[in-house]
Scaffold this motif. Structure first.
Motif, PDB file in Angstrom:
ATOM      1  N   ALA A 118     124.607  57.128  84.476  1.00 32.02           N
ATOM      2  CA  ALA A 118     125.167  57.201  83.127  1.00 32.02           C
ATOM      3  C   ALA A 118     125.239  55.824  82.471  1.00 32.02           C
ATOM      4  CB  ALA A 118     126.555  57.837  83.174  1.00 32.02           C
ATOM      5  N   VAL A 119     125.731  54.836  83.204  1.00 27.85           N
ATOM      6  CA  VAL A 119     125.860  53.480  82.647  1.00 27.85           C
ATOM      7  C   VAL A 119     124.491  52.926  82.280  1.00 27.85           C
ATOM      8  CG1 VAL A 119     126.522  51.102  83.165  1.00 27.85           C
ATOM      9  CG2 VAL A 119     128.018  52.983  83.825  1.00 27.85           C
ATOM     10  N   ALA A 120     123.501  53.160  83.128  1.00 27.10           N
ATOM     11  CA  ALA A 120     122.148  52.661  82.855  1.00 27.10           C
ATOM     12  C   ALA A 120     121.584  53.305  81.589  1.00 27.10           C
ATOM     13  CB  ALA A 120     121.242  52.945  84.044  1.00 27.10           C
ATOM     14  N   ARG A 121     121.677  54.630  81.484  1.00 24.68           N
ATOM     15  CA  ARG A 121     121.113  55.322  80.318  1.00 24.68           C
ATOM     16  C   ARG A 121     121.810  54.920  79.029  1.00 24.68           C
ATOM     17  NH1 ARG A 121     122.342  59.964  77.622  1.00 24.68           N
ATOM     18  NH2 ARG A 121     123.879  60.637  79.169  1.00 24.68           N
ATOM     19  N   GLU A 122     123.123  54.823  79.068  1.00 19.88           N
ATOM     20  CA  GLU A 122     123.881  54.477  77.862  1.00 19.88           C
ATOM     21  C   GLU A 122     123.531  53.093  77.332  1.00 19.88           C
ATOM     22  OE1 GLU A 122     127.913  54.913  79.016  1.00 19.88           O
ATOM     23  OE2 GLU A 122     127.751  57.070  79.345  1.00 19.88           O
ATOM     24  N   ASN A 123     123.022  52.241  78.219  1.00 21.85           N
ATOM     25  CA  ASN A 123     122.719  50.868  77.813  1.00 21.85           C
ATOM     26  C   ASN A 123     121.215  50.591  77.775  1.00 21.85           C
ATOM     27  OD1 ASN A 123     125.470  49.232  77.757  1.00 21.85           O
ATOM     28  ND2 ASN A 123     125.581  50.700  79.431  1.00 21.85           N
ATOM     29  N   GLY A 124     120.416  51.672  77.730  1.00 19.76           N
ATOM     30  CA  GLY A 124     118.986  51.533  77.566  1.00 19.76           C
ATOM     31  C   GLY A 124     118.240  50.998  78.771  1.00 19.76           C
ATOM     32  N   VAL A 125     118.890  51.013  79.932  1.00 16.63           N
ATOM     33  CA  VAL A 125     118.242  50.552  81.168  1.00 16.63           C
ATOM     34  C   VAL A 125     117.604  51.755  81.853  1.00 16.63           C
ATOM     35  CG1 VAL A 125     118.586  49.489  83.421  1.00 16.63           C
ATOM     36  CG2 VAL A 125     119.890  48.678  81.442  1.00 16.63           C
ATOM     37  N   ARG A 126     116.396  51.586  82.309  1.00 11.06           N
ATOM     38  CA  ARG A 126     115.717  52.662  83.027  1.00 11.06           C
ATOM     39  C   ARG A 126     116.528  53.003  84.281  1.00 11.06           C
ATOM     40  NH1 ARG A 126     110.367  54.523  83.298  1.00 11.06           N
ATOM     41  NH2 ARG A 126     109.814  55.452  85.317  1.00 11.06           N
ATOM     42  N   PRO A 127     117.133  54.213  84.363  1.00 11.26           N
ATOM     43  CA  PRO A 127     118.030  54.539  85.485  1.00 11.26           C
ATOM     44  C   PRO A 127     117.384  54.431  86.858  1.00 11.26           C
ATOM     45  CG  PRO A 127     118.332  56.105  83.708  1.00 11.26           C
ATOM     46  CD  PRO A 127     117.139  55.276  83.359  1.00 11.26           C
ATOM     47  N   SER A 128     116.062  54.616  86.945  1.00 13.67           N
ATOM     48  CA  SER A 128     115.410  54.550  88.256  1.00 13.67           C
ATOM     49  C   SER A 128     115.557  53.169  88.889  1.00 13.67           C
ATOM     50  CB  SER A 128     113.923  54.901  88.131  1.00 13.67           C
ATOM     51  OG  SER A 128     113.229  53.941  87.365  1.00 13.67           O
ATOM     52  N   ARG A 129     115.730  52.141  88.070  1.00 16.27           N
ATOM     53  CA  ARG A 129     115.848  50.786  88.614  1.00 16.27           C
ATOM     54  C   ARG A 129     117.133  50.609  89.427  1.00 16.27           C
ATOM     55  NH1 ARG A 129     113.722  47.831  83.029  1.00 16.27           N
ATOM     56  NH2 ARG A 129     111.498  48.295  83.319  1.00 16.27           N
ATOM     57  N   PRO A 130     118.320  50.821  88.833  1.00 20.02           N
ATOM     58  CA  PRO A 130     119.537  50.677  89.650  1.00 20.02           C
ATOM     59  C   PRO A 130     119.706  51.780  90.685  1.00 20.02           C
ATOM     60  CG  PRO A 130     120.117  51.439  87.451  1.00 20.02           C
ATOM     61  CD  PRO A 130     118.654  51.079  87.420  1.00 20.02           C
ATOM     62  N   LEU A 131     119.256  53.006  90.371  1.00 18.45           N
ATOM     63  CA  LEU A 131     119.427  54.114  91.310  1.00 18.45           C
ATOM     64  C   LEU A 131     118.599  53.893  92.578  1.00 18.45           C
ATOM     65  CD1 LEU A 131     119.400  57.259  88.971  1.00 18.45           C
ATOM     66  CD2 LEU A 131     121.319  56.434  90.350  1.00 18.45           C
ATOM     67  N   SER A 132     117.365  53.437  92.425  1.00 19.38           N
ATOM     68  CA  SER A 132     116.491  53.269  93.592  1.00 19.38           C
ATOM     69  C   SER A 132     117.046  52.223  94.552  1.00 19.38           C
ATOM     70  CB  SER A 132     115.079  52.887  93.140  1.00 19.38           C
ATOM     71  OG  SER A 132     115.087  51.662  92.424  1.00 19.38           O
ATOM     72  N   ILE A 133     117.417  51.064  94.044  1.00 22.66           N
ATOM     73  CA  ILE A 133     117.905  50.012  94.937  1.00 22.66           C
ATOM     74  C   ILE A 133     119.302  50.344  95.451  1.00 22.66           C
ATOM     75  CG2 ILE A 133     118.758  48.634  93.001  1.00 22.66           C
ATOM     76  CD1 ILE A 133     117.461  47.432  96.456  1.00 22.66           C
ATOM     77  N   SER A 134     120.074  51.133  94.708  1.00 26.67           N
ATOM     78  CA  SER A 134     121.405  51.533  95.187  1.00 26.67           C
ATOM     79  C   SER A 134     121.297  52.451  96.399  1.00 26.67           C
ATOM     80  CB  SER A 134     122.187  52.233  94.070  1.00 26.67           C
ATOM     81  OG  SER A 134     122.432  51.346  92.999  1.00 26.67           O
ATOM     82  N   VAL A 135     120.346  53.378  96.365  1.00 29.33           N
ATOM     83  CA  VAL A 135     120.116  54.265  97.510  1.00 29.33           C
ATOM     84  C   VAL A 135     119.631  53.459  98.713  1.00 29.33           C
ATOM     85  CG1 VAL A 135     118.658  56.125  98.402  1.00 29.33           C
ATOM     86  CG2 VAL A 135     119.710  56.340  96.145  1.00 29.33           C
TER      87      VAL A 135
END
Length: 432
Positions: A118-135
Motif C-alpha cells: 500500500a505504501v509503495a503504490r500510494e507513493n508511485g513506487v513499483r510495489p514489486s521492488r520493496p515486496l521482492s526484497i522484503s520476502v
C-alpha cells in the motif's frame, strides 16, 4: 542403485512441491517408505530437535499474535514506512528482516506485506521492488536468528569444531543484514516505473485498482506486554547460550543444554503471555502463525527424513566424490545448498540433511560462509510468503511470468545470497 535412489528422492520432492504446503512433508514420508521398505535402505535420523525447536518458537509467536503483539509491531512498521515513504524499498526489508530475526520464522512477514504494498503504490513506487526484497529478507534472516531451528541445529553441528553459537551469530547477523541492504539498492532499479507498467495501466483503466481505505487498527491492551515478554525471552536465550558457552565457561556442565533451554524459554514465554494478557489458549491454535509453523514441522519431518535416509546411506561415497572438488572450489558447497533448499523448501531441513555431510568434507569456515545459501526458497514461485506478496500487490507489478522462473524475487534472491556468501568468506576466517 545410487542413481535410482536419487531419482526416487527427487521424484517425491517434486511431488511434494506440486502438492504444496504441508504436502511436501507427506510426499517426503512416502519417499522414505519406498527407499526403506522398497529398496532396503536403513531409515535416516528423524530431525526431532529441529521439529521441537520450531514447535516451541511458533507456540510463543502465536501467543504473541493472539495477544495483539504482531499487530502492534505492524502498527509501528506502518508508521515508520509512512514517515519515510520515499525509502520504502530500504525500510521494508529492514523491517521484515528484524521481525524474522526476533521471531525465528519468516511467516511474520505476512502481516507487513499489505502495508508495504500500500505504501509503495500510494507513493508511485513499483510495489514489486520493496515486496521482492522484503520476502527475500524474511527468508535470509532465518540463517541469523538466535531462535531459528536452522541456526540452532547448525551451531550444534559446529560445536565439535570449536565454533560455538555466538561465533555463528557474530558472523551471520552482519553478513546477511548488509547483503539485504545492498540488494535493496539494486531492487530500486528493477522493473519499469509503476506509471509505465502495462499491467498496472490496464488495471487502472478498468477500475480494478481502488483507493486504499484507511482502517484504524485497534491495538489490544496486552499487545505491548506480549512483545516485551517475547523480546525478553529471546534475550534470555542469548544470555544463557553465552553463559554455557565453552569459550565463556561461566556455567560448566549445565543442567539444561542450550537446545533444551531454548525450548523451555520459548514455551515459558508463551505461558507468561497467556497469563499476563489473559488470552484464550484455544485461539492460539487458530492463529495463522501457529498453522504455518505446524505445517513447517510436517514439512521438515518428511523431507529432512527423506534426505537423511539417502545421504546417510551414501555418506562415504559422497565424501569421496565431493571431497577433492570442494577442496579446490569451496564455494560449490553454497551452490549445492542453494539447489537443495530450492527443493527441500526449508532452511532447517536443508541444514539437517546436508550440513553433517558437508562438515565431514570442508572446514567450518566454508560451511559457515555457505550457510545463507540454504535460504533459496524463492526460486520456485510456490513458497507461501512469496505467493502472499503476489496477492497483496493489486497493481500487478509483482507477478509470476509464464516461464515460472521469471518472477521479481529471483534476481534479488540470487544477488542477496551471493553477497551473503562472499561476506561470509571474508568475515568467518576473522572470527573462527
Amino acid at each position: 542403485m545410487i542413481w535410482l535412489q536419487l531419482i526416487i528422492v527427487l521424484v517425491f520432492i517434486f511431488l511434494g512441491a506440486r502438492l504444496g504446503s504441508i504436502g511436501i512433508g507427506f510426499a517426503g514420508a512416502v519417499g522414505v517408505v519406498v527407499l526403506t521398505l522398497g529398496l532396503g535402505l536403513s531409515p535416516g535420523t528423524i530431525p526431532v530437535d529441529v521439529i521441537l525447536i520450531i514447535m516451541s518458537v511458533i507456540g510463543a509467536v502465536a501467543a504473541m499474535q493472539v495477544a495483539g503483539g504482531l499487530d502492534y509491531l505492524v502498527h509501528i512498521a506502518d508508521k515508520l514506512l509512512r514517515k519515510r515513504p520515499q525509502h520504502v524499498t530500504f525500510l521494508a526489508p529492514a523491517i521484515t528482516y528484524c521481525m524474522t530475526l526476533l521471531a525465528g520464522t519468516g511467516h511474520t512477514a505476512y502481516s507487513t506485506l499489505p502495508v508495504i504494498a500500500a505504501v509503495a503504490r500510494e507513493n508511485g513506487v513499483r510495489p514489486s521492488r520493496p515486496l521482492s526484497i522484503s520476502v527475500i529478507a524474511s527468508q535470509v534472516a532465518i540463517t541469523a536468528s538466535p531462535v531459528s531451528a536452522a541456526v540452532v541445529v547448525f551451531s550444534g553441528l559446529l560445536e565439535p569444531f570449536g565454533v560455538d553459537y555466538l561465533d555463528l551469530l557474530f558472523i551471520c547477523i552482519p553478513t546477511t543484514f548488509i547483503a539485504v541492504m545492498l540488494t535493496s539498492i539494486v531492487c530500486n532499479y528493477l522493473g519499469s516505473d509503476l506509471n509505465q507498467d502495462d499491467v498496472y495501466l490496464q488495471r487502472l483503466s478498468e477500475g480494478l485498482i481502488k483507493p486504499r481505505e484507511t482502517v484504524q487498527t485497534s491495538i489490544k491492551s496486552g499487545a505491548k506486554a506480549s512483545v516485551l515478554i517475547f523480546g525478553l525471552s529471546i534475550l534470555a536465550v542469548v544470555i544463557y547460550a553465552t553463559l554455557v558457552s565453552d569459550k565463556v565457561g561461566i556455567i560448566k556442565d549445565p543442567v539444561l543444554s542450550r537446545d533444551s533451554a531454548i525450548i523451555a524459554f520459548m514455551l515459558s514465554a508463551a505461558c507468561l503471555i497467556t497469563i499476563v494478557t489473559d488470552i484464550d489458549t484455544n485461539h492460539i491454535l487458530n492463529a495463522q502463525t501457529f498453522k504455518s509453523g505446524m505445517s513447517a514441522c510436517i514439512c521438515v519431518l518428511g523431507v529432512a527424513w527423506l534426505g537423511n535416509t539417502f545421504v546417510g546411506e551414501h555418506i562415504e561415497s559422497i565424501q569421496e566424490l565431493a571431497g577433492d572438488i570442494l577442496d579446490e572450489y569451496p564455494w560449490l558447497l553454497a551452490l549445492a545448498l542453494f539447489f537443495a533448499s530450492m527443493l527441500l523448501y526449508s532452511q532447517a531441513a536443508t541444514t539437517r540433511a546436508l550440513m553433517p555431510a558437508a562438515l565431514a568434507i570442508v572446514d567450518p569456515v566454508t560451511a559457515i560462509a555457505s550457510f545463507a545459501a540454504v535460504s533459496a526458497l524463492f526460486v520456485l514461485p510456490t513458497y507461501p510468503t512469496l505467493l502472499a506478496a503476489v496477492e497483496m500487490d493489486e497493481t500487478g507489478s509483482t507477478r509470476i511470468g509464464k516461464l515460472v522462473f521469471n518472477h521479481p524475487f529471483f534476481i534479488p534472491g540470487v544477488i542477496c545470497i551471493s553477497l551473503c556468501v562472499v561476506f561470509g568468506f571474508l568475515l568467518a576466517p576473522l572470527i573462527v
